[in-house]
Design an enzyme around this catalytic site. Structure first.
Site, PDB file in Angstrom:
ATOM      1  N   GLU A   1       0.875  -1.166   0.000  1.00 23.59           N
ATOM      2  CA  GLU A   1       0.000   0.000   0.000  1.00 23.59           C
ATOM      3  C   GLU A   1       0.918   1.223   0.000  1.00 23.59           C
ATOM      4  O   GLU A   1       1.671   1.438   0.954  1.00 23.59           O
ATOM      5  CB  GLU A   1      -0.887  -0.025   1.243  1.00 23.59           C
TER       6      GLU A   1
ATOM      7  N   TYR B   1     -11.353  -2.885   2.829  1.00 25.89           N
ATOM      8  CA  TYR B   1     -10.448  -2.464   3.889  1.00 25.89           C
ATOM      9  C   TYR B   1     -11.304  -2.029   5.080  1.00 25.89           C
ATOM     10  O   TYR B   1     -11.994  -1.019   5.014  1.00 25.89           O
ATOM     11  CB  TYR B   1      -9.588  -1.310   3.375  1.00 25.89           C
TER      12      TYR B   1
ATOM     13  N   ASP C   1      -5.241  10.977   8.262  1.00 28.72           N
ATOM     14  CA  ASP C   1      -4.004  10.391   8.771  1.00 28.72           C
ATOM     15  C   ASP C   1      -3.594  11.005  10.101  1.00 28.72           C
ATOM     16  O   ASP C   1      -3.796  12.197  10.349  1.00 28.72           O
ATOM     17  CB  ASP C   1      -2.878  10.580   7.751  1.00 28.72           C
TER      18      ASP C   1
END
Length: 265
Positions: free
Chosen positions: A49, A175, A60
């Site tokens: 990834e 995911y 993030d």
């Protein structure tokens, strides 16, 4: 069949769980980043990834934000990220690469041009965290038409009413984000993850891998044991931030991969 599809088919045939490693393209600079990325398959990584550096990485945590900033300061761009993938493909034509990032750089490049260049470089799938299913016409559907998987995120707040929409055009794998919040903020718990993975699997035949909150081989084993694989990002990126030699970073990655691969259903 994409490289991602082929990889998960092979793992399933061998009754093995996947280990997915996240690194930021160009962190801490192009050459060292390429050295690490080239070493990931040998360290047991099934799917790479690759983060695309962006100035506003809203999903993030501090570790990944700092990695993106280091990469940008070292001159990393979308073009250089594609060049890094192309350089990796000179020696590896089988390991899947998923580019993870935000839509702005892709939109600025132009979707058709980006998809053509990404495919040519050797990218197999995309995770674009700020494009919800309502915007599938922007990139998801064109990407799949171009032969790239579009991997969607499901989270603890994705309820039963929302989940079918999330899964509708997802391909490659799903995911599952194991925690609420940003990357690197807390630990994933297998007991909490297991019923959520089962709920997702009831709605799709795709593999479900779990990321966020995994930082040790033991945790990778526990999470992979209740899913089809585990993703580790911040724990790896933090080693890179410490300016560890690539060999040391890859040794740590191998320990995580061994943990995930030792999991049983």
């Amino acid at each position: 069949m994409t490289r991602i599809d082929a990889k998960f088919a092979d793992l399933a045939a061998r009754d093995k769980k996947a280990f997915v490693a996240y690194v930021m393209a160009g962190d801490p600079d192009f050459d060292r980043s390429l050295e690490i990325v080239r070493g990931l398959p040998g360290a047991g990584v099934d799917v790479i990834e690759l983060g695309l550096p962006f100035t506003d990485p809203m999903a993030d945590g501090p570790t990944i934000q700092a990695a993106g900033q280091r990469a940008l300061e070292a001159g990393m761009t979308l073009d250089r990220t594609l060049a890094l993938v192309a350089a990796f493909r000179e020696n590896d034509d089988t390991t899947p690469i998923v580019m993870m990032g935000y839509y702005n750089p892709i939109y600025s490049r132009g979707v058709d041009r980006f998809l053509a260049e990404a495919s040519e470089a050797g990218i197999d799938g995309l995770i674009v965290v700020d494009l919800p299913p309502e915007e599938d016409g922007e990139l998801c559907l064109p990407a799949q038409k171009a032969g790239l998987n579009f991997i969607r995120l499901a989270t603890p707040t994705t309820d039963d009413a929302r989940l079918p929409r999330v899964l509708q055009n997802t391909s490659g794998f799903v995911y599952y984000v194991s925690i609420t919040g940003i990357t690197g903020s807390t630990e994933a718990q297998a007991a909490d993850v297991a019923p959520e993975v089962a709920r997702i699997k009831a709605g799709t035949d795709l593999p479900v891998v779990v990321g966020f909150g995994i930082s040790t081989p033991e945790k990778a084993r526990a999470i992979a044991g209740v899913a089809d694989g585990a993703v580790v990002g911040s724990a790896i990126v933090s080693r890179i931030a410490q300016d560890q030699p690539a060999a040391d970073v890859l040794e740590f990655v191998r320990s995580l991969a061994d943990g995930a691969h030792s999991a049983t259903a």
